[in-house]
Design a protein around this motif. Sequence first.
Motif, PDB file in Angstrom:
ATOM      1  N   TYR A 239       0.728  -1.987   0.189  1.00 37.60           N
ATOM      2  CA  TYR A 239       0.109   0.030  -0.081  1.00 37.60           C
ATOM      3  C   TYR A 239       0.790   1.176  -0.262  1.00 37.60           C
ATOM      4  N   ASP A 240       2.125   1.210   0.263  1.00 35.87           N
ATOM      5  CA  ASP A 240       3.140   2.310   0.157  1.00 35.87           C
ATOM      6  C   ASP A 240       4.621   1.766  -0.372  1.00 35.87           C
ATOM      7  N   PRO A 241       4.390   1.181  -1.143  1.00 37.99           N
ATOM      8  CA  PRO A 241       5.914   0.846  -2.151  1.00 37.99           C
ATOM      9  C   PRO A 241       6.384   1.871  -1.742  1.00 37.99           C
ATOM     10  N   LYS A 242       7.406   1.756  -2.238  1.00 37.16           N
ATOM     11  CA  LYS A 242       9.200   2.840  -2.152  1.00 37.16           C
ATOM     12  C   LYS A 242       9.582   3.270  -3.116  1.00 37.16           C
TER      13      LYS A 242
ATOM     14  N   THR B 296       9.866  -2.344  -7.145  1.00 38.95           N
ATOM     15  CA  THR B 296       8.534  -2.889  -6.294  1.00 38.95           C
ATOM     16  C   THR B 296       7.249  -1.952  -7.423  1.00 38.95           C
ATOM     17  N   TRP B 297       7.614  -0.659  -7.833  1.00 39.59           N
ATOM     18  CA  TRP B 297       5.951  -0.608  -8.647  1.00 39.59           C
ATOM     19  C   TRP B 297       5.960  -0.893 -10.031  1.00 39.59           C
ATOM     20  N   ALA B 298       7.514  -1.229 -10.466  1.00 37.03           N
ATOM     21  CA  ALA B 298       7.156  -1.744 -11.824  1.00 37.03           C
ATOM     22  C   ALA B 298       6.693  -3.838 -11.384  1.00 37.03           C
ATOM     23  N   LEU B 299       7.511  -3.576 -10.570  1.00 32.55           N
ATOM     24  CA  LEU B 299       6.277  -5.769 -10.045  1.00 32.55           C
ATOM     25  C   LEU B 299       5.043  -5.232 -10.235  1.00 32.55           C
ATOM     26  N   MET B 300       5.031  -4.270  -9.235  1.00 34.24           N
ATOM     27  CA  MET B 300       3.000  -4.186  -8.854  1.00 34.24           C
ATOM     28  C   MET B 300       2.197  -3.916 -10.838  1.00 34.24           C
ATOM     29  N   SER B 301       3.024  -3.047 -11.574  1.00 30.29           N
ATOM     30  CA  SER B 301       2.971  -3.026 -12.850  1.00 30.29           C
ATOM     31  C   SER B 301       2.648  -4.027 -13.247  1.00 30.29           C
ATOM     32  N   SER B 302       3.414  -4.938 -13.109  1.00 32.16           N
ATOM     33  CA  SER B 302       4.003  -6.175 -13.820  1.00 32.16           C
ATOM     34  C   SER B 302       2.279  -7.154 -13.674  1.00 32.16           C
ATOM     35  N   MET B 303       2.123  -6.293 -12.380  1.00 33.93           N
ATOM     36  CA  MET B 303       1.487  -7.688 -11.642  1.00 33.93           C
ATOM     37  C   MET B 303       0.157  -8.269 -12.681  1.00 33.93           C
ATOM     38  N   PRO B 304      -0.232  -9.960 -12.531  1.00 38.74           N
ATOM     39  CA  PRO B 304      -1.738 -10.133 -13.281  1.00 38.74           C
ATOM     40  C   PRO B 304      -2.410  -9.182 -12.105  1.00 38.74           C
ATOM     41  N   ASP B 305      -4.019  -9.117 -12.815  1.00 38.42           N
ATOM     42  CA  ASP B 305      -4.873  -8.308 -12.444  1.00 38.42           C
ATOM     43  C   ASP B 305      -6.429  -8.704 -12.924  1.00 38.42           C
ATOM     44  N   ILE B 306      -6.964  -9.729 -12.827  1.00 40.77           N
ATOM     45  CA  ILE B 306      -8.447  -9.939 -13.495  1.00 40.77           C
ATOM     46  C   ILE B 306      -9.406  -8.574 -13.638  1.00 40.77           C
TER      47      ILE B 306
ATOM     48  N   GLU C 228       6.038  11.136  -7.060  1.00 41.11           N
ATOM     49  CA  GLU C 228       4.713  10.744  -6.744  1.00 41.11           C
ATOM     50  C   GLU C 228       4.788   8.447  -6.900  1.00 41.11           C
ATOM     51  N   MET C 229       4.226   8.062  -6.812  1.00 40.27           N
ATOM     52  CA  MET C 229       4.039   6.892  -7.577  1.00 40.27           C
ATOM     53  C   MET C 229       3.580   6.854  -8.645  1.00 40.27           C
ATOM     54  N   PRO C 230       3.714   6.557  -9.251  1.00 36.97           N
ATOM     55  CA  PRO C 230       2.297   6.400 -10.405  1.00 36.97           C
ATOM     56  C   PRO C 230       0.997   5.868 -10.421  1.00 36.97           C
ATOM     57  N   ASP C 231       0.575   6.944 -11.387  1.00 38.06           N
ATOM     58  CA  ASP C 231      -0.602   6.501 -11.072  1.00 38.06           C
ATOM     59  C   ASP C 231      -1.887   5.375 -10.996  1.00 38.06           C
ATOM     60  N   VAL C 232      -0.951   4.601 -12.349  1.00 38.82           N
ATOM     61  CA  VAL C 232      -1.724   2.804 -12.093  1.00 38.82           C
ATOM     62  C   VAL C 232      -1.140   1.776 -11.391  1.00 38.82           C
ATOM     63  N   ILE C 233      -0.323   2.659 -10.320  1.00 46.02           N
ATOM     64  CA  ILE C 233       0.373   1.819  -8.912  1.00 46.02           C
ATOM     65  C   ILE C 233      -0.948   2.131  -8.193  1.00 46.02           C
ATOM     66  N   LYS C 234      -1.615   3.567  -8.176  1.00 46.49           N
ATOM     67  CA  LYS C 234      -2.778   4.172  -7.169  1.00 46.49           C
ATOM     68  C   LYS C 234      -3.543   3.238  -7.275  1.00 46.49           C
ATOM     69  N   GLU C 235      -4.067   2.946  -8.402  1.00 46.80           N
ATOM     70  CA  GLU C 235      -4.996   2.483  -8.939  1.00 46.80           C
ATOM     71  C   GLU C 235      -5.459   1.087  -8.540  1.00 46.80           C
ATOM     72  N   ARG C 236      -4.313   0.819  -7.963  1.00 51.02           N
ATOM     73  CA  ARG C 236      -4.253  -0.577  -7.409  1.00 51.02           C
ATOM     74  C   ARG C 236      -3.976  -1.233  -6.434  1.00 51.02           C
TER      75      ARG C 236
END
Length: 493
Positions: free
Chosen positions: A389-392, A396-406, A471-479
């Motif tokens: 919830y608070d990656p820095k 880590t942002w890149a891993l979250m962006s590439s994380m599969p999400d249905i 700030e972290m990318p918007d795509v991470i905030k949305e996730r």
Amino acid sequence: MNKKEVVIQVKDLSVSFRTNAGMVQAVRGVSYELYKGETLAIVGESGSGKSVTSRSIMGILAGNAVVNHGEIHYEGRDLLKLPEEEFHKIRGRKIGMIFQDPTSALNPIMRVGKQITEAMILNGKRKENKIKELYNAEEVAYTNAILRLNEIKADASFDKATKKAEIAKIKAVISETKVKLIEAKKKAKETIEEEYVQYKEQYLKEKELYISTFKNGKAELQAKLAASQKGTPQYIEILKQLRNEYSTARYRRELFLIKDAYLRKIKVTHYEAKLEAYKIMKEVGIPEPEKRFKMYPFQFSGGMKQRIVIAIALMAQPEILICDEPTTALDVTIQAQILELIKDIKKRRNLSVVFITHNLGVVANIADRVAVMYAGKIVEYGTLDDVFYDPKHPYTWALMSSMPDINSKDKLQTIPGTPPNMLFPPKGDAFAQRNKYAMAIDFEEQPPMFKVSETHYAATWLLHPDAPKLEMPDVIKERIVAMKEEIKRLGGK
């Protein structure tokens, strides 16, 4: 806040591998602690060094591996300095491991029952099992009290005052049961130790008695043989008796039977191991264990093979379980079942777990803390909430962006570029070449581990006071918003 019990401590571990091209620096100064009863997830791409750290703990590094420096402390000893005969008493018996590919982890020409019982027969001792039986009731009571405390903490139906009062009550119960458990363990050990001292004394007496009887009997017959005339029936009979009853082979066999009778009192028999195997096979979700015990690995599906591998890991009753990508080789539909199984077993057995994966999404429902690895270093670590919830760190942002999400409507993003060549690690931040937020200093100097909070740390120059505010990318905030909503929907915290 009560201090957590550390069961494994890795300090400044560095491991390289000899190759024809030179030394590959796989792990570079990794440090972390595993607490009693927690799940620590180590996440990173292939080649990040996460599996090398776990294999270092197990003492199963490849022959071309070189531990440059570091320490791995367990039960007051540095595992890296233990001789193999000592390590053998820990590997499998106290620290179990579930490997990535169940097919390669199992012997294809050996029945699964034999593979499951092998660990217990080699490592399990009735002495230790009997000790555990004597304090089992207290241990169950203590574990149940801990689980009840967690339930109360997570129960949203209590008002603040009531919850505080209930927590105080259960903490008092926990303190009381813990004292009882410690006393019961001590008494059980003393009781069994006394019993086995008696067994050993009896064994030594029987051994000495047999040796004495054997030597005296042999000497008496040899004297009679010497006094008898060769070729007479009496001479032949004495000679036959000497050969049959006082031969070296018979002497050794009798001593073996005496020793075997003693060992049967302290070691697990094949029958006991089989009964325990049936029990554990049921525990890991293998139906009809009596029937499947006699089957071969090829007769099982991938998911069932992994359950067998888990059963093997549990047979020696380890207190630490290392899971090295345990779901990667499985069909997506089976992965969730295996994850739930590991989570359930961890709670029931109060295990401490190191869970290794390349998929950050896998750990969302299983980890207590997360360590993110890149190019042989830990670049971010903290509690599950810290990292999710608070990656820095940009990695880590890149891993979250590439994380599969249905639930995501966008295309799955990939991490640009490739990991660095660890024959020649970069002098700055190893992720700089793939990081669109990299600054000039990232290419020149490795960042220290910056403290974000008491539980959260990250090695990125973006946390330096002089760095531009980013700030972290918007795509991470949305996730993050989506994950919180999903957890809330499922009734989580």
